[in-house]
Design a protein around this motif. Structure first.
Motif, PDB file in Angstrom:
ATOM      1  N   ASP A  90      27.556  45.947  82.771  1.00 12.31           N
ATOM      2  CA  ASP A  90      27.584  45.357  81.430  1.00 12.31           C
ATOM      3  C   ASP A  90      26.464  46.007  80.618  1.00 12.31           C
ATOM      4  O   ASP A  90      25.298  45.615  80.719  1.00 12.31           O
ATOM      5  CB  ASP A  90      27.388  43.840  81.524  1.00 12.31           C
ATOM      6  CG  ASP A  90      27.561  43.136  80.187  1.00 12.31           C
ATOM      7  OD1 ASP A  90      27.251  43.744  79.146  1.00 12.31           O
ATOM      8  OD2 ASP A  90      27.970  41.962  80.204  1.00 12.31           O
ATOM      9  N   VAL A  91      26.825  47.003  79.816  1.00 10.06           N
ATOM     10  CA  VAL A  91      25.818  47.785  79.094  1.00 10.06           C
ATOM     11  C   VAL A  91      25.062  46.923  78.092  1.00 10.06           C
ATOM     12  O   VAL A  91      23.849  47.081  77.913  1.00 10.06           O
ATOM     13  CB  VAL A  91      26.492  48.991  78.400  1.00 10.06           C
ATOM     14  CG1 VAL A  91      25.476  49.781  77.591  1.00 10.06           C
ATOM     15  CG2 VAL A  91      27.154  49.882  79.435  1.00 10.06           C
ATOM     16  N   THR A  92      25.748  45.990  77.442  1.00 15.67           N
ATOM     17  CA  THR A  92      25.082  45.118  76.464  1.00 15.67           C
ATOM     18  C   THR A  92      24.005  44.282  77.124  1.00 15.67           C
ATOM     19  O   THR A  92      22.877  44.166  76.621  1.00 15.67           O
ATOM     20  CB  THR A  92      26.112  44.217  75.778  1.00 15.67           C
ATOM     21  OG1 THR A  92      27.093  45.030  75.126  1.00 15.67           O
ATOM     22  CG2 THR A  92      25.440  43.314  74.750  1.00 15.67           C
ATOM     23  N   ARG A  93      24.324  43.677  78.263  1.00 12.83           N
ATOM     24  CA  ARG A  93      23.327  42.895  79.000  1.00 12.83           C
ATOM     25  C   ARG A  93      22.153  43.765  79.426  1.00 12.83           C
ATOM     26  O   ARG A  93      20.989  43.340  79.347  1.00 12.83           O
ATOM     27  CB  ARG A  93      23.956  42.252  80.236  1.00 12.83           C
ATOM     28  CG  ARG A  93      24.736  40.971  79.988  1.00 12.83           C
ATOM     29  CD  ARG A  93      25.418  40.509  81.270  1.00 12.83           C
ATOM     30  NE  ARG A  93      24.471  40.277  82.363  1.00 12.83           N
ATOM     31  CZ  ARG A  93      24.827  40.241  83.650  1.00 12.83           C
ATOM     32  NH1 ARG A  93      26.088  40.459  84.001  1.00 12.83           N
ATOM     33  NH2 ARG A  93      23.918  39.995  84.574  1.00 12.83           N
ATOM     34  N   LEU A  94      22.448  44.974  79.894  1.00 11.25           N
ATOM     35  CA  LEU A  94      21.374  45.852  80.351  1.00 11.25           C
ATOM     36  C   LEU A  94      20.441  46.237  79.204  1.00 11.25           C
ATOM     37  O   LEU A  94      19.215  46.209  79.350  1.00 11.25           O
ATOM     38  CB  LEU A  94      21.957  47.110  80.992  1.00 11.25           C
ATOM     39  CG  LEU A  94      22.345  46.993  82.466  1.00 11.25           C
ATOM     40  CD1 LEU A  94      23.089  48.236  82.923  1.00 11.25           C
ATOM     41  CD2 LEU A  94      21.108  46.779  83.331  1.00 11.25           C
ATOM     42  N   ARG A  95      21.005  46.604  78.081  1.00  9.76           N
ATOM     43  CA  ARG A  95      20.175  47.001  76.940  1.00  9.76           C
ATOM     44  C   ARG A  95      19.264  45.860  76.511  1.00  9.76           C
ATOM     45  O   ARG A  95      18.132  46.086  76.058  1.00  9.76           O
ATOM     46  CB  ARG A  95      21.041  47.428  75.770  1.00  9.76           C
ATOM     47  CG  ARG A  95      21.706  48.783  75.941  1.00  9.76           C
ATOM     48  CD  ARG A  95      22.360  49.240  74.650  1.00  9.76           C
ATOM     49  NE  ARG A  95      23.112  50.462  74.832  1.00  9.76           N
ATOM     50  CZ  ARG A  95      22.575  51.668  74.821  1.00  9.76           C
ATOM     51  NH1 ARG A  95      21.262  51.801  74.638  1.00  9.76           N
ATOM     52  NH2 ARG A  95      23.320  52.743  74.989  1.00  9.76           N
ATOM     53  N   THR A  97      15.026  55.691  76.049  1.00 15.26           N
ATOM     54  CA  THR A  97      16.453  55.896  75.851  1.00 15.26           C
ATOM     55  C   THR A  97      17.196  55.378  77.067  1.00 15.26           C
ATOM     56  O   THR A  97      16.652  55.342  78.183  1.00 15.26           O
ATOM     57  CB  THR A  97      16.801  57.390  75.646  1.00 15.26           C
ATOM     58  OG1 THR A  97      16.572  58.111  76.864  1.00 15.26           O
ATOM     59  CG2 THR A  97      15.962  57.989  74.527  1.00 15.26           C
ATOM     60  N   PHE A  98      18.454  54.993  76.855  1.00 14.19           N
ATOM     61  CA  PHE A  98      19.231  54.343  77.913  1.00 14.19           C
ATOM     62  C   PHE A  98      20.685  54.752  77.782  1.00 14.19           C
ATOM     63  O   PHE A  98      21.287  54.620  76.708  1.00 14.19           O
ATOM     64  CB  PHE A  98      19.091  52.820  77.784  1.00 14.19           C
ATOM     65  CG  PHE A  98      19.983  52.039  78.699  1.00 14.19           C
ATOM     66  CD1 PHE A  98      19.637  51.852  80.023  1.00 14.19           C
ATOM     67  CD2 PHE A  98      21.168  51.495  78.233  1.00 14.19           C
ATOM     68  CE1 PHE A  98      20.462  51.136  80.877  1.00 14.19           C
ATOM     69  CE2 PHE A  98      22.002  50.777  79.079  1.00 14.19           C
ATOM     70  CZ  PHE A  98      21.644  50.589  80.400  1.00 14.19           C
ATOM     71  N   ASP A  99      21.261  55.288  78.873  1.00 13.14           N
ATOM     72  CA  ASP A  99      22.658  55.727  78.861  1.00 13.14           C
ATOM     73  C   ASP A  99      23.342  55.336  80.164  1.00 13.14           C
ATOM     74  O   ASP A  99      22.729  55.371  81.237  1.00 13.14           O
ATOM     75  CB  ASP A  99      22.754  57.248  78.697  1.00 13.14           C
ATOM     76  CG  ASP A  99      22.212  57.735  77.368  1.00 13.14           C
ATOM     77  OD1 ASP A  99      22.882  57.508  76.348  1.00 13.14           O
ATOM     78  OD2 ASP A  99      21.117  58.327  77.361  1.00 13.14           O
ATOM     79  N   ALA A 116      20.466  45.979  88.390  1.00 13.31           N
ATOM     80  CA  ALA A 116      19.926  47.101  87.619  1.00 13.31           C
ATOM     81  C   ALA A 116      18.879  46.626  86.629  1.00 13.31           C
ATOM     82  O   ALA A 116      17.832  47.272  86.446  1.00 13.31           O
ATOM     83  CB  ALA A 116      21.050  47.832  86.894  1.00 13.31           C
ATOM     84  N   ALA A 117      19.129  45.494  85.977  1.00 10.16           N
ATOM     85  CA  ALA A 117      18.171  44.963  85.010  1.00 10.16           C
ATOM     86  C   ALA A 117      16.867  44.575  85.693  1.00 10.16           C
ATOM     87  O   ALA A 117      15.767  44.883  85.204  1.00 10.16           O
ATOM     88  CB  ALA A 117      18.773  43.765  84.276  1.00 10.16           C
ATOM     89  N   ALA A 118      16.969  43.881  86.826  1.00 12.54           N
ATOM     90  CA  ALA A 118      15.763  43.479  87.555  1.00 12.54           C
ATOM     91  C   ALA A 118      15.004  44.701  88.055  1.00 12.54           C
ATOM     92  O   ALA A 118      13.765  44.739  88.028  1.00 12.54           O
ATOM     93  CB  ALA A 118      16.129  42.567  88.723  1.00 12.54           C
ATOM     94  N   LEU A 119      15.732  45.713  88.494  1.00 11.37           N
ATOM     95  CA  LEU A 119      15.083  46.927  88.974  1.00 11.37           C
ATOM     96  C   LEU A 119      14.327  47.625  87.857  1.00 11.37           C
ATOM     97  O   LEU A 119      13.167  48.040  88.026  1.00 11.37           O
ATOM     98  CB  LEU A 119      16.127  47.850  89.588  1.00 11.37           C
ATOM     99  CG  LEU A 119      15.673  49.230  90.055  1.00 11.37           C
ATOM    100  CD1 LEU A 119      14.450  49.149  90.942  1.00 11.37           C
ATOM    101  CD2 LEU A 119      16.815  49.935  90.772  1.00 11.37           C
ATOM    102  N   LEU A 120      14.935  47.749  86.684  1.00 15.10           N
ATOM    103  CA  LEU A 120      14.267  48.421  85.572  1.00 15.10           C
ATOM    104  C   LEU A 120      13.065  47.629  85.085  1.00 15.10           C
ATOM    105  O   LEU A 120      12.044  48.213  84.715  1.00 15.10           O
ATOM    106  CB  LEU A 120      15.263  48.656  84.437  1.00 15.10           C
ATOM    107  CG  LEU A 120      16.275  49.784  84.704  1.00 15.10           C
ATOM    108  CD1 LEU A 120      17.387  49.754  83.676  1.00 15.10           C
ATOM    109  CD2 LEU A 120      15.581  51.146  84.704  1.00 15.10           C
ATOM    110  N   ARG A 121      13.156  46.306  85.083  1.00 13.74           N
ATOM    111  CA  ARG A 121      11.995  45.496  84.695  1.00 13.74           C
ATOM    112  C   ARG A 121      10.851  45.688  85.679  1.00 13.74           C
ATOM    113  O   ARG A 121       9.699  45.925  85.285  1.00 13.74           O
ATOM    114  CB  ARG A 121      12.370  44.016  84.627  1.00 13.74           C
ATOM    115  CG  ARG A 121      13.224  43.621  83.435  1.00 13.74           C
ATOM    116  CD  ARG A 121      13.220  42.108  83.238  1.00 13.74           C
ATOM    117  NE  ARG A 121      13.594  41.375  84.441  1.00 13.74           N
ATOM    118  CZ  ARG A 121      14.848  41.058  84.771  1.00 13.74           C
ATOM    119  NH1 ARG A 121      15.844  41.440  83.990  1.00 13.74           N
ATOM    120  NH2 ARG A 121      15.098  40.366  85.877  1.00 13.74           N
TER     121      ARG A 121
END
Length: 270
Positions: free
Chosen positions: A10-15, A24-26, A182-187
């Motif tokens: 879910d790209v919106t959630r990730l952003r 930048t994020f892709d 992915a979100a938790a990992l990036l945080r």
């Protein structure tokens, strides 16, 4: 392959939940290697520092020494990040794959309640099963390090390219949400990198966390070193540059790079 049981990221959630430090994020449907893509962009003159690149399918994923790794679409969190290492002395860059391992371990514990451990220098294990791998490469001449991560989420035993691999599904994890992982990992990774940059290397908290979660320290190991040299001994410490100390019957040797084999089973984490 049918991916109905493996929803896309879910790209919106990730952003909305990237955390600090990412410029930048892709997300792409498919690529050969996210590390290779960021390295190519850097070689073409692009300022990639702070970039995040995720893919749903990596057809030519790479591990250490060019080893190939391919997993089914949407079965992993496969990403690379570009870390601005300017201002940190190069001999401290060896902590980047180690702090990434800590970030992966913490994200998995937070989202899926699986307690993993760390095998020096670049694997995340549960017991002896490999849950995630990490590959760090310097994007010379920039002072940027590209860090690639492959975290096995819904990979099955039949799909695994290596019998030593495991996944959150195979471990019976309660949450397989790749977006949340992915979100938790990036945080977690953004926070660890920011602390590493402020300290000019590993801070005391990072070193303590790595030692606490290490599955290598205290183990009898074989280290295969550059030039195919072999060293047998006990892994006794991680120093302030992220190097592994191996104690043999005669002396202690500091290892900056090499492949480590654990010779005795260690305690399982669940």
């Amino acid at each position: 392959m049918n991916t109905e049981h493996r929803p896309p990221l879910d790209v919106t959630r990730l952003r909305a939940s990237l955390g600090e430090g990412w410029r930048t994020f892709d997300v792409v449907d498919e690529t050969g290697s996210t590390n290779a893509d960021l390295l190519a962009r850097a070689a073409a003159g692009e300022d990639v520092a702070g970039s995040v690149l995720l893919t749903e399918f990596q057809s030519a994923g790479r591990g250490r020494h060019g080893r190939q790794w391919t997993a089914p679409p949407r079965s992993q969190v496969a990403m690379s990040v570009a870390v601005d290492a300017g201002g940190v002395r190069p001999d401290a860059w060896g902590w980047l794959p180690l702090l990434t391992g800590v970030a992966v371990r913490d994200a998995v514990a937070e989202v899926s309640a699986v307690e993993a451990g760390l095998k020096w220098p670049n694997d995340v294990l549960v017991g002896e099963g490999k849950l995630a791998g990490i590959l760090a490469e310097v994007a010379a001449p920039q002072h940027v390090v590209i860090v690639g991560i492959g975290l096995n989420v819904t990979l099955s035993a039949a799909e695994a390219p290596d019998p030593r691999a495991t996944s959150l599904t195979m471990l019976g994890a309660r949450n397989h949400d790749r977006t949340a992982l992915a979100a938790a990992l990036l945080r977690n990774l953004g926070t660890r990198i920011a602390r590493w940059r402020r300290a000019g290397g590993a801070d005391e908290g990072l070193i303590a966390d790595y030692r606490r979660h290490s599955l290598t320290l205290g183990r009898e190991v074989t280290a295969t070193l550059p030039g195919d040299r072999r060293l047998d001994g006990t892994a006794t410490d991680i120093d302030d540059l992220g190097r592994l100390t191996i104690t043999t019957g005669r002396d202690s040797v500091t290892v900056a790079a090499g492949d480590i084999t654990h010779l005795r089973p260690g305690p399982a984490r669940a």
